[in-house]
Design an enzyme around this catalytic site. Sequence first.
Site, PDB file in Angstrom:
ATOM      1  N   PRO A   1       0.836  -1.210   0.000  1.00  0.00           N
ATOM      2  CA  PRO A   1       0.000   0.000   0.000  1.00  0.00           C
ATOM      3  C   PRO A   1       0.870   1.259   0.000  1.00  0.00           C
ATOM      4  CG  PRO A   1      -0.735  -1.570   1.662  1.00  0.00           C
ATOM      5  CD  PRO A   1       0.563  -2.074   1.148  1.00  0.00           C
ATOM      6  N   GLU A   2       0.435   2.246  -0.787  1.00  0.00           N
ATOM      7  CA  GLU A   2       1.171   3.508  -0.881  1.00  0.00           C
ATOM      8  C   GLU A   2       0.242   4.654  -0.462  1.00  0.00           C
ATOM      9  OE1 GLU A   2       3.350   3.863  -4.612  1.00  0.00           O
ATOM     10  OE2 GLU A   2       3.310   1.682  -4.863  1.00  0.00           O
TER      11      GLU A   2
ATOM     12  N   LYS B   1       3.275   6.127   4.397  1.00  0.00           N
ATOM     13  CA  LYS B   1       2.616   4.824   4.275  1.00  0.00           C
ATOM     14  C   LYS B   1       2.139   4.291   5.621  1.00  0.00           C
ATOM     15  CE  LYS B   1       5.588   3.432   0.376  1.00  0.00           C
ATOM     16  NZ  LYS B   1       6.507   2.390  -0.120  1.00  0.00           N
TER      17      LYS B   1
ATOM     18  N   ARG C   1      14.230  -3.104  -7.864  1.00  0.00           N
ATOM     19  CA  ARG C   1      12.799  -2.830  -7.970  1.00  0.00           C
ATOM     20  C   ARG C   1      12.321  -3.041  -9.403  1.00  0.00           C
ATOM     21  NH1 ARG C   1      10.396   0.610  -4.046  1.00  0.00           N
ATOM     22  NH2 ARG C   1      11.830   1.344  -2.433  1.00  0.00           N
TER      23      ARG C   1
END
Length: 272
Positions: A2-3, A58, A260
């Site tokens: 979640p961001e 976050k 990433r």
Amino acid sequence: MPEWPEMDTYRRLLSPLLNGRVILRAVVNREKTINEAPEAFAEALEGKRILYVERRGKHLLFHLDDGYRLLLHLMLGGYLHYGEHAPKEDEHYQVILTFDDGNRLFFGGLRLGFLHRLSAKAALEQLKELGPDPFDARLTAAAFKDRLSKRRGKLKSALTDQKFLSGIGNCYGDEICFDAEIRPDAAIPELTEETKDRLFASMRSVLTEAAANGGYMDRPLTPTDTFTGGHDDKVKIYDREGEACPRCGGTIRLETLSGRKMFYCPDCQRNA
């Protein structure tokens, strides 16, 4: 993970449900999720009232009427569910809080995340390294460009660095770069002033749109929640390897940048 949009969605949905509610009981099914002995944690929370829910990057902060905070970081795989019952058996959830109206807040998937009970001072100390919120009034376009000009390396690495900005991760880092028509692996020193202006505008617009749609994480908070996750099918480039670019028709590519995932269109995203 979640961001900003997902955590702000939780904040907005939870606030009217939890503000003023009293915690009757806390059940801990995984001791590593919290920062004290389960018995002490449960005893300390019993009878405490939640004043309000705050988001920092976050993280969520549940402000309690004894001056303490519950600091939540969902990390990868974490999620929340609210109601009298949950979709799975109670033992599946790491922590469960029961409130005075009979509803419960279930904390799931916290294998990497945590829920810590902290004093106000300790909570501030733990969050002191976070960079400014993307919508902080003090983060003007000029301030954003000034912060960016002091960085080296690749653009996405800066955007997803929580000490640079708080709340942006893999998904929205790529979405912001796509909206600004710049590659995520662009070298920061080579960015033009015009590109930096576009990045700032894209950051605000991409996050605003995602939050307005409920974020991309398709896990309803309540049994009747049809809002959370509404942005999942509106994400333009993240996790869409091999699909056609919605802007130019090129093929979306997946590469790796500093460990990433990096999704971008090589045809319409530039290097500077």
